[in-house]
Design an enzyme around this catalytic site. Structure first.
Site, PDB file in Angstrom:
ATOM      1  N   GLU A  72      16.164   2.504  18.096  1.00 30.09           N
ATOM      2  CA  GLU A  72      15.403   3.663  17.967  1.00 30.09           C
ATOM      3  C   GLU A  72      14.419   3.341  19.072  1.00 30.09           C
ATOM      4  O   GLU A  72      13.719   4.885  19.970  1.00 30.09           O
ATOM      5  CB  GLU A  72      14.083   3.671  16.880  1.00 30.09           C
ATOM      6  N   LYS A  74       1.106  -0.939   0.265  1.00 30.25           N
ATOM      7  CA  LYS A  74       0.016   0.021   0.239  1.00 30.25           C
ATOM      8  C   LYS A  74       1.224   1.031  -0.086  1.00 30.25           C
ATOM      9  O   LYS A  74       0.521   2.212  -0.655  1.00 30.25           O
ATOM     10  CB  LYS A  74      -1.025   0.164   1.910  1.00 30.25           C
ATOM     11  N   ILE A  75       1.644   1.330   0.832  1.00 32.92           N
ATOM     12  CA  ILE A  75       2.533   3.082   1.244  1.00 32.92           C
ATOM     13  C   ILE A  75       3.202   3.088   0.004  1.00 32.92           C
ATOM     14  O   ILE A  75       3.742   4.086  -0.506  1.00 32.92           O
ATOM     15  CB  ILE A  75       3.511   2.465   2.550  1.00 32.92           C
ATOM     16  N   ASP A  87      12.912   7.799   8.912  1.00 31.99           N
ATOM     17  CA  ASP A  87      12.098   8.153   9.633  1.00 31.99           C
ATOM     18  C   ASP A  87      12.037   6.671  10.976  1.00 31.99           C
ATOM     19  O   ASP A  87      11.732   7.087  12.108  1.00 31.99           O
ATOM     20  CB  ASP A  87      10.554   8.146   9.109  1.00 31.99           C
ATOM     21  N   THR A  98      11.492   4.318   5.345  1.00 31.23           N
ATOM     22  CA  THR A  98      10.452   4.974   6.873  1.00 31.23           C
ATOM     23  C   THR A  98       9.536   3.194   6.976  1.00 31.23           C
ATOM     24  O   THR A  98       8.385   3.816   7.167  1.00 31.23           O
ATOM     25  CB  THR A  98       9.701   5.563   5.776  1.00 31.23           C
ATOM     26  N   ARG A 154      11.258  -0.271   8.441  1.00 30.06           N
ATOM     27  CA  ARG A 154      11.856  -0.631  10.026  1.00 30.06           C
ATOM     28  C   ARG A 154      13.704   0.047   9.521  1.00 30.06           C
ATOM     29  O   ARG A 154      13.664  -0.165   8.923  1.00 30.06           O
ATOM     30  CB  ARG A 154      11.785  -1.821  10.280  1.00 30.06           C
ATOM     31  N   HIS A 199      10.245   8.380  13.816  1.00 31.92           N
ATOM     32  CA  HIS A 199       8.970   7.430  13.308  1.00 31.92           C
ATOM     33  C   HIS A 199       8.196   8.292  13.166  1.00 31.92           C
ATOM     34  O   HIS A 199       6.838   8.338  13.815  1.00 31.92           O
ATOM     35  CB  HIS A 199       8.671   6.849  14.833  1.00 31.92           C
ATOM     36  N   GLN A 200       7.692   9.284  12.505  1.00 32.38           N
ATOM     37  CA  GLN A 200       6.601  10.623  12.363  1.00 32.38           C
ATOM     38  C   GLN A 200       5.920   9.948  10.859  1.00 32.38           C
ATOM     39  O   GLN A 200       4.984  10.777  10.983  1.00 32.38           O
ATOM     40  CB  GLN A 200       6.975  11.928  12.343  1.00 32.38           C
ATOM     41  N   ALA A 201       6.314   9.636  10.106  1.00 28.80           N
ATOM     42  CA  ALA A 201       5.652   9.243   8.603  1.00 28.80           C
ATOM     43  C   ALA A 201       4.360   9.122   9.079  1.00 28.80           C
ATOM     44  O   ALA A 201       3.710   9.418   8.069  1.00 28.80           O
ATOM     45  CB  ALA A 201       6.420   8.030   8.072  1.00 28.80           C
ATOM     46  N   PHE A 202       4.057   8.793  10.122  1.00 33.65           N
ATOM     47  CA  PHE A 202       1.993   8.175   9.924  1.00 33.65           C
ATOM     48  C   PHE A 202       1.325   9.108  10.474  1.00 33.65           C
ATOM     49  O   PHE A 202       0.772   8.923  10.925  1.00 33.65           O
ATOM     50  CB  PHE A 202       1.960   6.523  11.336  1.00 33.65           C
TER      51      PHE A 202
HETATM   52  P1  NAI Z   1       2.144  -3.947   3.187  1.00 38.88           P
HETATM   53  O1  NAI Z   1       1.352  -4.778   3.256  1.00 38.88           O
HETATM   54  O2  NAI Z   1       0.642  -3.346   2.198  1.00 38.88           O
HETATM   55  O3  NAI Z   1       2.907  -3.609   1.481  1.00 38.88           O
HETATM   56  C1  NAI Z   1       4.069  -4.513   2.099  1.00 38.88           C
HETATM   57  C2  NAI Z   1       4.903  -5.450   0.578  1.00 38.88           C
HETATM   58  O4  NAI Z   1       6.104  -5.571   0.416  1.00 38.88           O
HETATM   59  C3  NAI Z   1       4.294  -6.509  -0.230  1.00 38.88           C
HETATM   60  O5  NAI Z   1       3.387  -5.940  -0.998  1.00 38.88           O
HETATM   61  C4  NAI Z   1       5.433  -6.930   0.092  1.00 38.88           C
HETATM   62  O6  NAI Z   1       4.429  -8.455  -0.923  1.00 38.88           O
HETATM   63  C5  NAI Z   1       6.722  -6.910   0.000  1.00 38.88           C
HETATM   64  N1  NAI Z   1       7.292  -7.643   0.707  1.00 38.88           N
HETATM   65  C6  NAI Z   1       7.466  -8.660   1.547  1.00 38.88           C
HETATM   66  N2  NAI Z   1       8.773  -8.875   1.298  1.00 38.88           N
HETATM   67  C7  NAI Z   1       9.835  -8.053   1.097  1.00 38.88           C
HETATM   68  C8  NAI Z   1      10.622  -8.083   1.393  1.00 38.88           C
HETATM   69  N3  NAI Z   1      11.982  -8.391   1.717  1.00 38.88           N
HETATM   70  N4  NAI Z   1      11.205  -7.451  -0.399  1.00 38.88           N
HETATM   71  C9  NAI Z   1      10.846  -6.719  -0.786  1.00 38.88           C
HETATM   72  N5  NAI Z   1       9.448  -6.129  -0.639  1.00 38.88           N
HETATM   73  C10 NAI Z   1       8.594  -7.081   0.678  1.00 38.88           C
HETATM   74  O7  NAI Z   1       2.586  -2.813   3.929  1.00 38.88           O
HETATM   75  P2  NAI Z   1       2.760  -1.456   3.631  1.00 38.88           P
HETATM   76  O8  NAI Z   1       1.515  -0.808   4.660  1.00 38.88           O
HETATM   77  O9  NAI Z   1       3.375  -1.142   2.093  1.00 38.88           O
HETATM   78  O10 NAI Z   1       3.516  -0.523   5.008  1.00 38.88           O
HETATM   79  C11 NAI Z   1       5.349  -1.512   4.915  1.00 38.88           C
HETATM   80  C12 NAI Z   1       5.353  -1.503   6.354  1.00 38.88           C
HETATM   81  O11 NAI Z   1       5.679  -0.029   6.361  1.00 38.88           O
HETATM   82  C13 NAI Z   1       5.692  -1.997   7.177  1.00 38.88           C
HETATM   83  O12 NAI Z   1       5.930  -3.048   6.846  1.00 38.88           O
HETATM   84  C14 NAI Z   1       5.790  -0.734   8.426  1.00 38.88           C
HETATM   85  O13 NAI Z   1       7.375  -1.608   8.513  1.00 38.88           O
HETATM   86  C15 NAI Z   1       6.729   0.230   8.134  1.00 38.88           C
HETATM   87  N6  NAI Z   1       5.380   1.506   8.507  1.00 38.88           N
HETATM   88  C16 NAI Z   1       6.364   2.136   8.630  1.00 38.88           C
HETATM   89  C17 NAI Z   1       5.482   3.527   9.373  1.00 38.88           C
HETATM   90  C18 NAI Z   1       6.312   4.905   9.862  1.00 38.88           C
HETATM   91  O14 NAI Z   1       5.262   6.017  10.210  1.00 38.88           O
HETATM   92  N7  NAI Z   1       7.648   5.677   9.620  1.00 38.88           N
HETATM   93  C19 NAI Z   1       3.775   3.478   9.374  1.00 38.88           C
HETATM   94  C20 NAI Z   1       2.736   2.190   8.742  1.00 38.88           C
HETATM   95  C21 NAI Z   1       4.106   1.393   8.160  1.00 38.88           C
END
Ligand code: NAI
Length: 346
Positions: free
Chosen positions: A264, A154-155, A259, A233, A235, A296-299
């Site tokens: 952290e 999604k992101i 981020d 942004t 982990r 960690h403020q992206a959200f």
């Molecule tokens: P999502 O589940 O929609 O997408 C994750 C994508 O990564 C999937 O398409 C998956 O197939 C792919 N993936 C899995 N393993 C992989 C790898 N080894 N290499 C490349 N791609 C891989 O998750 P979404 O919502 O897009 O979030 C992604 C990450 O962003 C979360 O897991 C979270 O850690 C981080 N995040 C950070 C935030 C922040 O405030 N900084 C807030 C929300 C999420």
């Protein structure tokens, strides 16, 4: 009224949860402390716990929660790398908020890119001091440059749509490519080595797993273009920070926007301005003029916080009403299998 023990509370969490809870009526007790082996005793008498990204949900804490009679852990975040699911399975349900606002994170990601490129962080300070010189502020056009997006969920997709709008070329890597999306947005899926070798900007949007911990290490950095911009942004532990620092010192890495940071937990979300930073790696990172660290403020948008509160409380209501938990994360059967069954994991 079911009781919920809420950990790592900040004033903004409380504000949005109190507003949304008017429609749900949970008895929420807000603890400022993080959940960890020392604070887990606070959960006595609570069937539900609400936790965030830096709460400790290791096997030790989950065992203690189970002993105390906790039935459900409601994560108020999307990522769940801090949870020991093996230990939770069959004992405590774990629910999360899968997509509260991919736009919030995507927009912050692009803000970091633009800020680093056009050196807004320096210009802001300069003009306040009456320095209107442009020396050292030279940037580059994003238009026509190549972005490498790792993780097109999604992101990642939201980031791609912004970057394509700016006229960037996009290469992507994901073990589960979405070819239809790629076609619609003019994105090319490639292997990681090709992405590293051809991207001017690399941005991480995949979850952290045991397999991809420190995926951006010395070897990966060696394969990148000189002067590359790295944005994380996702982990913190996706990047070996010591290798990143080496790359920044040698000039191989031109910019880093972080981020998230692998250590952290002790610092992010807290005001440490009156203290000495004892983490030498973090302290070194903060000395580079071409590094921006946000905590960690992206959200952190009002839209995202409202969605987080609403979906967390909906998850808890689903749990207490005994229905199917659409946002459950399960160690054993995974989301696909559970969806097919249309039932709870255990
Ligand atoms: P999502 O589940 O929609 O997408 C994750 C994508 O990564 C999937 O398409 C998956 O197939 C792919 N993936 C899995 N393993 C992989 C790898 N080894 N290499 C490349 N791609 C891989 O998750 P979404 O919502 O897009 O979030 C992604 C990450 O962003 C979360 O897991 C979270 O850690 C981080 N995040 C950070 C935030 C922040 O405030 N900084 C807030 C929300 C999420």
């Amino acid at each position: 009224m079911e009781r919920v023990a809420f950990f790592d509370t900040k004033p903004y969490d409380r504000r949005f949860f109190e507003e949304e809870n008017q429609r749900f009526g949970f008895d929420i007790v807000y603890f400022e402390a993080r959940l960890n082996p020392r604070t887990v005793g606070l959960c006595k008498g609570f069937p539900a716990v609400c936790a965030f990204v830096n709460d400790d949900l290791s096997a030790e804490v989950i065992d203690a929660l189970y002993e105390l009679g906790v039935k459900v852990i409601a994560l108020r975040c999307a990522g769940y790398n801090n949870v020991d699911f093996k230990s939770a399975y069959g004992r405590i349900h774990v629910v999360r908020v899968p997509d509260y606002s991919p736009y919030a994170v995507a927009e912050h990601t692009v803000a970091l890119m633009l800020c680093l490129n056009r050196k807004i962080h320096k210009a802001y300070l300069r003009t306040r001091e009456g320095n209107f010189s442009l020396n050292g502020l030279l940037g580059f056009d994003m238009h026509g440059r190549t972005a490498g997006i790792i993780g097109t969920g999604k992101i990642g997709k939201a980031v791609i749509s912004i970057l394509r709008g700016m006229g960037m070329e996009v290469l992507a890597y994901d073990p589960y490519p979405d070819e239809e999306f790629a076609k619609a947005f003019g994105v090319r899926y490639v292997d990681l080595d090709t992405l590293y070798a051809n991207s001017d900007v690399i941005s991480l949007h995949c979850p952290l797993t045991k397999e991809n911990e420190h995926m951006i290490d010395r070897d990966a950095i060696a394969k990148m273009k000189p002067g590359v911009m790295i944005i994380n942004t996702g982990r913190g532990r996706l990047i070996d920070t010591r290798a990143l620092i080496e790359g920044l010192k040698s000039g191989k890495i031109g910019y880093a926007g972080l981020d998230v940071y692998e250590e952290e937990t002790e610092y992010f979300f807290e005001d440490k301005s009156g203290e000495i930073i004892t983490d030498d790696v973090l302290a070194r990172l903060l000395t580079f003029p071409n590094v921006i660290v946000t905590s960690h403020q992206a959200f952190f948008t009002s839209d995202a916080l409202r969605n987080i509160a609403r979906v967390t409380l909906e998850n808890l209501r689903e749990f207490f009403e005994g229905g199917y938990l659409k946002n459950e994360i399960c160690y054993k059967c995974g989301q696909e299998c559970r969806k097919k069954k249309g039932m709870r994991c255990f």
